[in-house]
Design a protein around this motif. Structure first.
Motif: not given
Length: 605
Positions: A592-605
């Motif tokens: 049930l533990l989610d994995t963080p995304d350390p490279h998520f988008d910022i200037v695009t959705p």
């Protein structure tokens, strides 16, 4: 934030920034064991030219030239600093038997290089103590480089609450903060007149191994004295200023005052752009006033964890007075206008510093900014909601963008209109329109290129280094997505059991866990305690019980393990752990533990 024409009007600070120079590290290129470049001061050689290029604000160019000065410096007799081998300074205080290290940088590699540079010119003195002035990684992450075998019998001194706040800021929201820090510090930009030219507070953040050696001794009150290796220190506790846990200290016999990061040669952030707890500008000003009256008359030099020192008692008083008045003015004017009904964004457009403060270089906005600080102060008191019902339940960015773009007649129409605003010099609204275009149609190359061009112009005109880095990184990621910089961190190994369990709790995928109910007991052998975990209504909570007092009621499973085995489990490693009861209970929880995304988008959705 528009670029000022002409030359930087402030006189050079070379005399202060160069004073006490002993030697530089040459070449100033430090690498990780795997060959990755951790730090490279030599990459900023382009700043050696006196002429400011059109792509950099003159004030920022001058600030970066001063910050780029690198090497070992004598502050006063028995006190040295190594500057520009990381974002922060390492200070070294010579004692009877060795040397006290203050703020051992971000990375073990840069800290080791800084200590080696000091020893090359001052002898092989052992480290007899480590002092952390406050709870930010750039002042403690390199501890493993100066104490490679751990603390042992060496005292590690920090302000009360240090470890708790360090973990809260760097672990619980660590992935999100690290991603935003890549924008704030320009980690993905090249070092050049068209790219990253510094951070205002220093040049850059190092990319080495982050370590953590927990404090062994707390400073709990102002006036607390400690004698370390024959050196007397008098502390001033300053919580909720530049960091939630922070302290200044005086070396009375050497008439030297350490201001930590509470007073540097720039306006600081009341809320850092990478995210953190909002600082209390009111308390910040009061603690600066306290330092001014408590310590300044007893000091001939004031030094900090960034930049260069200030010498002479009268100059120290003037320096601290300006810093005090800066945060007091921002706080009080924000509240004055808040109470007249203005919102944070409206106040940010109105507040400007008094001309007498604006004329002082050490409070210029090279790192913090009036606009951002005013909004942060408003947020501390009033929260994100500005009171307007229209802003209470707005659509999220993509849904909002699609509606705007549709009403404008499509992405091409929005882009064309934005170009007109940009041509008229209204880059801020051009960025707003183009951001809607990109979020509505992220594959539209024309909109992405137009927004990147606007961001470049905004960045190149910014006196504030972090604003420059953010705009230019946004432009870069609109055109291409550079490979992320690999991180090396050993900080997690120092987490307590409660902190490890807290990191697991913030990773629980709530909706998937709604219908699951689990109770697990963790017998942590090296702590000689048992922790009970309860998953209920999608929330994972825990509590500890002392030896001889087992938790009440039955658990689905009981695990016997060490603290490091628990850490490995939390990070997804499969461990051979003794389990009593339902062996599938742990698997269900970990699933049930989610994995963080350390490279998520910022200037695009």
């Amino acid at each position: 934030m528009t670029r000022r024409s002409g030359h930087d009007p402030w006189p050079p600070d070379d005399t202060a920034a160069d004073r006490g120079f002993v030697a530089a590290l040459s070449p100033a290129r430090i690498t990780h064991a795997d060959g990755q470049v951790v730090w490279d001061s030599d990459a900023y050689a382009f700043l050696d030219t006196p002429d400011c290029p059109d792509t950099v604000h003159p004030g920022l160019w001058r600030q970066s030239q001063l910050c780029a000065k690198q090497g070992l410096y004598e502050v006063t007799e028995g006190v040295y600093q190594v500057r520009n081998l990381d974002l922060a300074n390492m200070t070294l205080i010579e004692g009877t038997d060795g040397v006290i290290v203050v703020d051992p940088l971000i990375s073990a590699e840069t800290a080791a290089a800084a200590l080696a540079l000091y020893r090359a010119h001052r002898g092989e003195r052992p480290v007899t103590a480590v002092i952390y002035t406050h709870s930010h990684t750039d002042h403690c992450g390199g501890a493993g480089g100066v104490l490679p075998d751990g603390a042992g019998d060496v005292p590690v001194i920090a302000p009360s609450g240090f470890a708790e706040h360090l973990v809260s800021e760097n672990v619980y929201a660590g992935p999100a903060m690290s991603r935003r820090a890549s924008y704030m510090y320009g980690i993905l930009l090249d070092e050049s007149p068209t790219g990253q030219v510094g951070c205002g507070l220093g040049m850059a953040v190092s990319k080495g191994t982050i370590t953590f050696i927990p404090p062994t001794r707390d400073v709990t009150r102002t006036g607390q004295e400690e004698v370390i290796d024959g050196v007397r220190l008098v502390f001033q506790l300053t919580p909720d200023t530049e960091a939630p846990a922070e302290m200044n200290f005086l070396l009375p016999e050497r008439r030297a005052l350490c201001m930590a990061e509470n007073a540097t040669h720039t306006m600081h952030n009341v809320l850092t752009l990478r995210g953190a707890e909002i600082r209390d500008a009111r308390l910040w000003a009061r603690y600066l006033d306290e330092a001014l009256h408590l310590f300044a008359p007893e000091a001939d030099v004031a030094f900090a964890s960034h930049h260069w020192p200030t010498w002479e008692t009268d100059a120290i008083a003037e320096f601290l007075t300006a810093q005090r008045d800066l945060y007091a003015y921002l706080h009080d004017q924000t509240l004055r206008l808040t109470n007249k009904g203005l919102t944070g964004t409206e106040i940010a457009e109105q507040v400007r510093l008094p001309p007498s403060l604006e004329a002082i270089r050490s409070v210029r906005g090279y790192y913090g900014s009036v606009s951002h600080n005013v909004k942060a102060i408003y947020q501390r008191y009033m929260g994100w909601y500005d009171g307007n019902p229209a802003h209470l339940w707005e659509h999220p960015p993509v849904d909002l963008a699609r509606r705007y773009v549709a009403d404008y007649g499509g992405s091409a129409a929005v882009t064309a209109r934005a170009r007109e605003y940009a041509a008229q010099g209204d880059l801020r609204f051009a960025a707003t329109l183009l951001n809607h275009a990109v979020f509505a149609e992220p594959d539209c190359v024309e909109a992405r290129e137009a927004l990147a061009s606007v961001y470049e112009r905004l960045g190149q005109g910014a006196e504030n280094a972090t604003w420059r880095n953010i705009y230019l990184t946004g432009a870069l990621e609109l055109i291409c997505r550079p490979a992320p910089v690999p991180l090396h961190s050993r900080m997690a190994t120092a987490l307590t059991v409660d902190q490890i369990l807290d990191t697991m709790a913030v990773r629980v995928d709530g909706p998937r866990a709604w219908d699951e109910h689990l109770v697990l007991d963790l017998r942590v052998t090296d702590e000689q305690q048992t922790w009970r975990l309860t998953l209920s209504h999608g929330a994972l909570t825990h509590r500890s019980t002392p030896p001889g007092h087992p938790p009440a009621g039955d658990a689905h499973a009981t695990l016997t393990l060490t603290r490091l085995q628990l850490l490995a489990l939390a990070n997804g490693a499969q461990e051979d752990i003794s389990t009593q009861g339902d062996p599938g209970a742990l698997r269900r929880l970990l699933g049930l533990l989610d994995t963080p995304d350390p490279h998520f988008d910022i200037v695009t959705p």
